[in-house]
Scaffold this motif. Structure first.
Motif, PDB file in Angstrom:
ATOM      1  N   LEU A 263       5.321-139.269   7.695  1.00 18.98           N
ATOM      2  CA  LEU A 263       6.641-138.960   7.151  1.00 18.98           C
ATOM      3  C   LEU A 263       7.735-139.517   8.055  1.00 18.98           C
ATOM      4  O   LEU A 263       8.715-140.108   7.575  1.00 18.98           O
ATOM      5  CB  LEU A 263       6.799-137.453   6.978  1.00 18.98           C
ATOM      6  N   GLU A 264       7.570-139.362   9.346  1.00 23.93           N
ATOM      7  CA  GLU A 264       8.586-139.859  10.284  1.00 23.93           C
ATOM      8  C   GLU A 264       8.715-141.374  10.190  1.00 23.93           C
ATOM      9  O   GLU A 264       9.838-141.917  10.270  1.00 23.93           O
ATOM     10  CB  GLU A 264       8.222-139.435  11.709  1.00 23.93           C
ATOM     11  N   ALA A 265       7.608-142.075  10.030  1.00 28.90           N
ATOM     12  CA  ALA A 265       7.667-143.537   9.904  1.00 28.90           C
ATOM     13  C   ALA A 265       8.427-143.933   8.645  1.00 28.90           C
ATOM     14  O   ALA A 265       9.240-144.877   8.664  1.00 28.90           O
ATOM     15  CB  ALA A 265       6.254-144.117   9.877  1.00 28.90           C
ATOM     16  N   VAL A 266       8.198-143.238   7.538  1.00 33.81           N
ATOM     17  CA  VAL A 266       8.928-143.527   6.308  1.00 33.81           C
ATOM     18  C   VAL A 266      10.415-143.287   6.502  1.00 33.81           C
ATOM     19  O   VAL A 266      11.260-144.114   6.092  1.00 33.81           O
ATOM     20  CB  VAL A 266       8.384-142.667   5.144  1.00 33.81           C
ATOM     21  N   LEU A 267      10.775-142.194   7.120  1.00 32.37           N
ATOM     22  CA  LEU A 267      12.199-141.879   7.322  1.00 32.37           C
ATOM     23  C   LEU A 267      12.863-142.907   8.231  1.00 32.37           C
ATOM     24  O   LEU A 267      14.062-143.184   8.085  1.00 32.37           O
ATOM     25  CB  LEU A 267      12.340-140.474   7.918  1.00 32.37           C
ATOM     26  N   ARG A 268      12.100-143.482   9.159  1.00 36.03           N
ATOM     27  CA  ARG A 268      12.665-144.495  10.066  1.00 36.03           C
ATOM     28  C   ARG A 268      12.904-145.818   9.364  1.00 36.03           C
ATOM     29  O   ARG A 268      13.893-146.507   9.642  1.00 36.03           O
ATOM     30  CB  ARG A 268      11.721-144.734  11.254  1.00 36.03           C
ATOM     31  N   ALA A 275      13.905-136.029   4.576  1.00 34.75           N
ATOM     32  CA  ALA A 275      12.826-135.052   4.616  1.00 34.75           C
ATOM     33  C   ALA A 275      13.096-133.933   3.611  1.00 34.75           C
ATOM     34  O   ALA A 275      14.209-133.401   3.556  1.00 34.75           O
ATOM     35  CB  ALA A 275      12.698-134.474   6.022  1.00 34.75           C
ATOM     36  N   PRO A 276      12.109-133.542   2.823  1.00 31.54           N
ATOM     37  CA  PRO A 276      12.323-132.490   1.827  1.00 31.54           C
ATOM     38  C   PRO A 276      12.537-131.102   2.435  1.00 31.54           C
ATOM     39  O   PRO A 276      13.199-130.259   1.831  1.00 31.54           O
ATOM     40  CB  PRO A 276      11.044-132.517   0.995  1.00 31.54           C
ATOM     41  N   LEU A 277      11.960-130.851   3.616  1.00 29.36           N
ATOM     42  CA  LEU A 277      12.041-129.535   4.236  1.00 29.36           C
ATOM     43  C   LEU A 277      12.968-129.565   5.443  1.00 29.36           C
ATOM     44  O   LEU A 277      13.160-130.604   6.080  1.00 29.36           O
ATOM     45  CB  LEU A 277      10.653-129.062   4.662  1.00 29.36           C
ATOM     46  N   ALA A 278      13.529-128.404   5.778  1.00 27.22           N
ATOM     47  CA  ALA A 278      14.510-128.312   6.866  1.00 27.22           C
ATOM     48  C   ALA A 278      13.853-128.459   8.227  1.00 27.22           C
ATOM     49  O   ALA A 278      14.499-128.892   9.192  1.00 27.22           O
ATOM     50  CB  ALA A 278      15.250-126.979   6.781  1.00 27.22           C
ATOM     51  N   ARG A 279      12.581-128.092   8.341  1.00 28.90           N
ATOM     52  CA  ARG A 279      11.888-128.161   9.616  1.00 28.90           C
ATOM     53  C   ARG A 279      10.702-129.108   9.536  1.00 28.90           C
ATOM     54  O   ARG A 279      10.215-129.440   8.451  1.00 28.90           O
ATOM     55  CB  ARG A 279      11.388-126.763  10.032  1.00 28.90           C
ATOM     56  N   ASP A 280      10.232-129.532  10.718  1.00 33.41           N
ATOM     57  CA  ASP A 280       9.050-130.374  10.789  1.00 33.41           C
ATOM     58  C   ASP A 280       7.787-129.510  10.840  1.00 33.41           C
ATOM     59  O   ASP A 280       7.769-128.460  11.502  1.00 33.41           O
ATOM     60  CB  ASP A 280       9.081-131.256  12.040  1.00 33.41           C
ATOM     61  N   TYR A 281       6.745-129.983  10.154  1.00 29.52           N
ATOM     62  CA  TYR A 281       5.447-129.320  10.196  1.00 29.52           C
ATOM     63  C   TYR A 281       4.367-130.369  10.445  1.00 29.52           C
ATOM     64  O   TYR A 281       4.540-131.545  10.083  1.00 29.52           O
ATOM     65  CB  TYR A 281       5.180-128.570   8.889  1.00 29.52           C
ATOM     66  N   SER A 322      14.490-131.663 -10.356  1.00 28.03           N
ATOM     67  CA  SER A 322      14.693-132.661 -11.420  1.00 28.03           C
ATOM     68  C   SER A 322      13.658-133.753 -11.276  1.00 28.03           C
ATOM     69  O   SER A 322      12.972-133.864 -10.246  1.00 28.03           O
ATOM     70  CB  SER A 322      16.094-133.265 -11.320  1.00 28.03           C
ATOM     71  N   ASP A 323      13.569-134.604 -12.306  1.00 26.22           N
ATOM     72  CA  ASP A 323      12.673-135.759 -12.216  1.00 26.22           C
ATOM     73  C   ASP A 323      13.111-136.694 -11.100  1.00 26.22           C
ATOM     74  O   ASP A 323      12.269-137.311 -10.429  1.00 26.22           O
ATOM     75  CB  ASP A 323      12.651-136.513 -13.546  1.00 26.22           C
ATOM     76  N   ARG A 324      14.390-136.795 -10.889  1.00 24.67           N
ATOM     77  CA  ARG A 324      14.900-137.655  -9.817  1.00 24.67           C
ATOM     78  C   ARG A 324      14.397-137.160  -8.458  1.00 24.67           C
ATOM     79  O   ARG A 324      13.969-137.953  -7.615  1.00 24.67           O
ATOM     80  CB  ARG A 324      16.439-137.661  -9.864  1.00 24.67           C
ATOM     81  N   GLU A 325      14.425-135.857  -8.247  1.00 19.80           N
ATOM     82  CA  GLU A 325      13.954-135.319  -6.980  1.00 19.80           C
ATOM     83  C   GLU A 325      12.431-135.464  -6.863  1.00 19.80           C
ATOM     84  O   GLU A 325      11.910-135.736  -5.786  1.00 19.80           O
ATOM     85  CB  GLU A 325      14.371-133.852  -6.844  1.00 19.80           C
ATOM     86  N   SER A 326      11.721-135.301  -7.988  1.00 25.39           N
ATOM     87  CA  SER A 326      10.274-135.554  -7.973  1.00 25.39           C
ATOM     88  C   SER A 326       9.985-136.989  -7.564  1.00 25.39           C
ATOM     89  O   SER A 326       9.093-137.258  -6.750  1.00 25.39           O
ATOM     90  CB  SER A 326       9.673-135.284  -9.355  1.00 25.39           C
ATOM     91  N   ARG A 331       8.309-141.106  -3.683  1.00 26.10           N
ATOM     92  CA  ARG A 331       8.685-142.327  -2.950  1.00 26.10           C
ATOM     93  C   ARG A 331       8.311-142.193  -1.473  1.00 26.10           C
ATOM     94  O   ARG A 331       7.890-143.168  -0.840  1.00 26.10           O
ATOM     95  CB  ARG A 331      10.180-142.582  -3.098  1.00 26.10           C
ATOM     96  N   LEU A 332       8.460-140.998  -0.928  1.00 23.95           N
ATOM     97  CA  LEU A 332       8.041-140.779   0.456  1.00 23.95           C
ATOM     98  C   LEU A 332       6.553-141.069   0.609  1.00 23.95           C
ATOM     99  O   LEU A 332       6.134-141.752   1.546  1.00 23.95           O
ATOM    100  CB  LEU A 332       8.346-139.342   0.876  1.00 23.95           C
ATOM    101  N   ARG A 333       5.759-140.564  -0.310  1.00 19.73           N
ATOM    102  CA  ARG A 333       4.309-140.778  -0.241  1.00 19.73           C
ATOM    103  C   ARG A 333       3.963-142.251  -0.474  1.00 19.73           C
ATOM    104  O   ARG A 333       3.157-142.841   0.264  1.00 19.73           O
ATOM    105  CB  ARG A 333       3.622-139.886  -1.294  1.00 19.73           C
TER     106      ARG A 333
END
Length: 473
Positions: A263-268, A275-281, A322-326, A331-333
């Motif tokens: 996930l971090e590589a995608v965000l970079r 990131a969908p969540l407020a914290r890292d897991y 929404s479908d946009r958020e889905s 897209r992250l995956r």
């Protein structure tokens, strides 16, 4: 096999005309390198037939003169299975001009699509009839039906609907003798011996050129719900999968996992991602449901996620509004491979083990790798729901990654694949063997399986003219 003479090439040119024949380097070059850039080849010409009859004529002419053919669809494969060799003696057989959806039977829930139909276009054609083709993957904008059949592609919905082989109700193909196998009828019962449909599906163009397929469709889901979940480990993800499968059943269509590092590589590296969540897991699960009753789907999903939170099975979850958020979640995956390329070289493994053993493999293999190759990093992500994980090994930091891969890549893969076989798994889950895994398959796979594969190949293609050097050589 022999290099086609000028007179033979002229015969192909006369057969196909200027739209179907080219030796122009500008036309051919984009199709002579695989999607990953790992394999580069050459070809005497590129042939682009428009009909099944033209494919049959090509095969008869090639057989007469002993010329090898390399079938190719969207050229989006991962194992070099559609790339010609470097001799320049082979002919590239492109199916991209055969791009018609011939028919859609809305009542019977079948469609007949030619080999060159792009998957995303096929999705749209089915939806226009109120139906859905339940196989999708990150390369849907370039992958073609023929390539998907020939590699028995998987994707993110295998959990509920199976691989391409389960969705193929019939096949039309040209066999190595130039005959046309007309097996498009969607028969539910057919006991005429060996199933050529299943034989050709996953054969990687080594037994026949798939020209069209009859594909199963399902009703277009009116409700789609996607959840992004934070948790501690693949073992917890498996427990969540079993819980959701029991409680929700057939509406559960996708279950993907990825570690925080992915996930971090995608965000970079991928613009406009967050990131969908407020914290890292440490780990994340991406879950998708499809159904008809919105209220019922919502209630079941929310109830199960709340219960999982209460039981400490997961840490946090968010359901797309929404479908946009889905689409943003997916897209992250789907961007993991692109982000990983930006990170640097990696040794990529598309493997499967029994679903219940996947968490153990994900935990054990990095330790075995580190013992043999100090400093390596292993990343596992993908389709936990069907036991298919993409297991990528990155070189140690602060070294020349490309040089390290060149020196150690083969040994790394051999270690990974031996471990997979110990777990009762497969060295290729959904991308095929191609040329990348041909030698390791010959080394590690069952002698009985290999003997059967070679026997089938010799029986159907005794001259070895169909996609030589792939799968079993």
């Amino acid at each position: 096999m022999s290099k086609p003479s000028e007179s033979v090439l002229a015969a192909f040119a006369a057969l196909l005309g200027p739209k179907g024949y080219s030796v122009d380097p500008d036309v051919m070059n984009p199709w002579l390198t695989d999607w990953r850039g790992k394999y580069c080849g050459a070809a005497a010409a590129i042939l682009s037939p428009a009909t099944t009859e033209e494919v049959a004529a090509i095969v008869r002419l090639a057989r007469e003169h002993g010329v090898a053919l390399v079938p190719q669809g969207g050229n989006s494969g991962m194992v070099g299975g559609a790339t010609p060799d470097a001799t320049g003696e082979q002919l590239l057989l492109s199916l991209r001009r055969m791009n018609r959806v011939r028919a859609i039977d809305a009542a019977g829930r079948y469609a007949i699509a030619e080999a060159g139909v792009i998957l995303e276009h096929f999705h749209h054609a089915a939806l226009a009839e109120g139906l859905r083709f339940p196989l999708t993957l990150g390369g849907k904008g370039s992958a073609t039906i023929g390539g998907l059949v020939s590699t028995n592609a998987g994707g993110t919905q295998v959990l509920r609907h199976g691989t391409m082989r389960a969705l193929v109700a019939g096949i039309e193909a040209v066999l190595p003798d130039g005959s046309i196998f007309g097996g498009l009828a969607p028969l539910k019962k057919d006991n005429r011996g060996y199933d050529l449909r299943h034989l050709l599906c996953g054969a990687e163009g080594t037994l026949g050129v798939v020209t069209a397929a009859c594909l199963r469709l399902v009703p277009a889901a009116s409700v789609r719900r996607t959840a992004w979940i934070g948790l501690d480990s693949p073992a917890q993800a498996l427990a969540l999968l079993r819980r959701l499968d029991t409680a929700i059943g057939s509406e559960l269509e996708g279950f993907e996992i990825l570690p925080l590092t992915c996930l971090e590589a995608v965000l970079r590296h991928i613009p406009q991602t967050r990131a969908p969540l407020a914290r890292d897991y440490p780990w994340h699960a991406l879950v998708e449901l499809a159904g008809e009753d919105a209220a019922a789907v919502d209630a079941r999903l929310e109830a199960e996620l709340v219960a999982a939170l209460d039981d400490g099975l997961i840490h946090d979850a968010v359901i797309a509004k929404s479908d946009r958020e889905s689409d943003d979640f997916w897209r992250l995956r789907d961007s993991i491979s692109e982000a990983e390329r930006a990170e640097g070289p990696a040794i990529q493994h598309d493997i499967s083990v029994p679903v219940d053993r996947m968490p153990d493999f994900i935990a054990a293999n990095p330790l075995r790798l580190a013992g043999a190759f100090p400093g390596v990093r292993a990343l596992s992500f993908g389709h936990l729901g069907d036991g298919n994980i993409h297991h990528h090994v990155q070189p140690p930091v602060d070294c020349d990654g490309a040089a390290w891969v060149a020196e150690h890549g083969e040994a790394v893969s051999r270690l990974v694949y031996r471990h997979v076989i110990e777990f009762g798994g497969s060295i290729s889950a959904e991308h095929g063997i191609g040329q990348m895994k041909r030698d390791i398959l010959a080394e590690l796979d069952s002698p009985a399986r290999l003997a059967a594969l070679h026997g089938v190949k010799r029986g159907l293609d005794p001259a070895g003219l169909f996609n030589p050097g792939k799968l079993i050589g």
